[in-house]
Scaffold this motif. Structure first.
Motif, PDB file in Angstrom:
ATOM      1  N   UNK A 128      12.121  48.503 -12.544  1.00  8.54           N
ATOM      2  CA  UNK A 128      12.350  47.028 -12.715  1.00  8.54           C
ATOM      3  C   UNK A 128      11.078  46.342 -13.629  1.00  8.54           C
ATOM      4  N   UNK A 129       9.910  46.862 -13.117  1.00 12.91           N
ATOM      5  CA  UNK A 129       8.766  46.110 -13.910  1.00 12.91           C
ATOM      6  C   UNK A 129       8.786  46.586 -15.332  1.00 12.91           C
ATOM      7  N   UNK A 130       9.149  47.711 -15.712  1.00 15.92           N
ATOM      8  CA  UNK A 130       9.234  48.401 -17.288  1.00 15.92           C
ATOM      9  C   UNK A 130       9.939  47.470 -18.244  1.00 15.92           C
ATOM     10  N   UNK A 131      11.045  46.880 -17.398  1.00 15.35           N
ATOM     11  CA  UNK A 131      12.186  46.045 -18.187  1.00 15.35           C
ATOM     12  C   UNK A 131      12.095  44.462 -17.900  1.00 15.35           C
ATOM     13  N   UNK A 132      11.103  44.077 -17.412  1.00 14.68           N
ATOM     14  CA  UNK A 132      11.056  42.677 -16.932  1.00 14.68           C
ATOM     15  C   UNK A 132      10.427  41.821 -18.093  1.00 14.68           C
ATOM     16  N   UNK A 133       9.525  42.273 -18.808  1.00 14.28           N
ATOM     17  CA  UNK A 133       8.976  41.528 -19.738  1.00 14.28           C
ATOM     18  C   UNK A 133       7.751  40.309 -19.176  1.00 14.28           C
ATOM     19  N   UNK A 134       7.354  41.099 -18.123  1.00 18.29           N
ATOM     20  CA  UNK A 134       6.176  40.540 -17.332  1.00 18.29           C
ATOM     21  C   UNK A 134       5.000  41.256 -17.528  1.00 18.29           C
ATOM     22  N   UNK A 135       3.731  40.881 -17.568  1.00 20.67           N
ATOM     23  CA  UNK A 135       2.656  41.606 -17.374  1.00 20.67           C
ATOM     24  C   UNK A 135       2.501  42.770 -16.489  1.00 20.67           C
ATOM     25  N   UNK A 136       2.312  44.061 -17.058  1.00 16.39           N
ATOM     26  CA  UNK A 136       2.617  45.101 -16.234  1.00 16.39           C
ATOM     27  C   UNK A 136       1.159  45.867 -15.934  1.00 16.39           C
ATOM     28  N   UNK A 191      10.102  34.334 -14.046  1.00 12.88           N
ATOM     29  CA  UNK A 191      10.613  35.572 -13.371  1.00 12.88           C
ATOM     30  C   UNK A 191      11.748  36.294 -13.976  1.00 12.88           C
ATOM     31  N   UNK A 192      12.218  37.285 -13.482  1.00 17.47           N
ATOM     32  CA  UNK A 192      13.144  37.999 -14.120  1.00 17.47           C
ATOM     33  C   UNK A 192      13.648  39.016 -12.904  1.00 17.47           C
ATOM     34  N   UNK A 193      14.954  38.958 -12.655  1.00 15.96           N
ATOM     35  CA  UNK A 193      15.754  39.642 -11.539  1.00 15.96           C
ATOM     36  C   UNK A 193      16.443  40.895 -12.420  1.00 15.96           C
ATOM     37  N   UNK A 194      16.289  41.941 -11.796  1.00 17.67           N
ATOM     38  CA  UNK A 194      16.829  43.243 -12.286  1.00 17.67           C
ATOM     39  C   UNK A 194      17.764  44.001 -11.273  1.00 17.67           C
TER      40      UNK A 194
END
Length: 196
Positions: A128-136, A191-194
């Motif tokens: 999920x983190x890899x596709x969220x577009x949030x700092x990783x 936020x991002x929901x996956x």
């Protein structure tokens, strides 16, 4: 990197084997090889994992190891490992121990000096983190929030000043309530929901 002469599995070894999150094609060849050759598969739900094994024509002996019996059954598995058996630990989906059973068994293996070999593979949080577009580059995995609103809000307040990307698991029937509590406690945040 590839070690073709190394045995597929070693005696007296616990393998942590990630399983597909939703698509059977996401399992690795190494995971399949380990599942085919271990003496026993310790599974969170033998019916669920049985379907996975059946899909890949793997005829393995299975042992139920879940949240409700892990502390009591760990001794049996430790004994088998000490006698030379190889065991694969699987959960219903993703990497064992990440919000799934296995912690007590792995801890007991470490205490007993038993080899624990983790295999790379599916993990819903990282996927999920890899596709969220949030700092990783910096993130904090928090698992599931409490089911009740008060407990959830208290947990969110404790994270109010956290600057890392936060990763939560949530069930579909509580998702909207959790998001509403996040807005109430934190205000506007990206936020991002996956779903996998």
């Amino acid at each position: 990197m590839n070690q073709p002469n190394q045995a597929v599995v070693m005696a007296s070894t616990l393998y942590i084997v990630p399983t597909p999150i939703g698509n059977m094609g996401d399992i690795t060849q190494r995971a399949l090889d380990v599942l085919k050759h271990v003496d026993l598969v310790a599974a969170e739900d033998t019916r669920h994992s049985g379907m996975l094994l059946q899909n890949f024509a793997i005829n393995a002996r299975m042992f139920a190891l879940h949240d409700h019996n892990e502390q009591q059954k760990a001794d049996q598995l430790i004994s088998r490992l000490q006698q030379g058996d190889s065991i694969a630990l699987v959960s219903d989906a993703g990497t064992p121990l990440i919000n799934d059973p296995g912690y007590h068994l792995v801890t007991r293996c470490r205490e007993a000096g038993i080899r624990v070999v983790p295999l790379p593979g599916a993990c819903a949080a990282i996927t999920a983190l890899s596709a969220a577009g949030l700092p990783s580059d910096r993130f904090c995995y928090e698992g599931f929030l409490p089911a009740k609103s008060k407990g959830r809000k208290d947990a969110l307040k404790a994270l109010e000043r956290e600057t890392r990307t936060l990763i939560f698991y949530e069930s579909t029937h509580r998702l909207l309530d959790s998001l509403a509590d996040m807005v109430e406690v934190w205000g506007a945040r990206t936020a991002c929901c996956t779903c996998s």
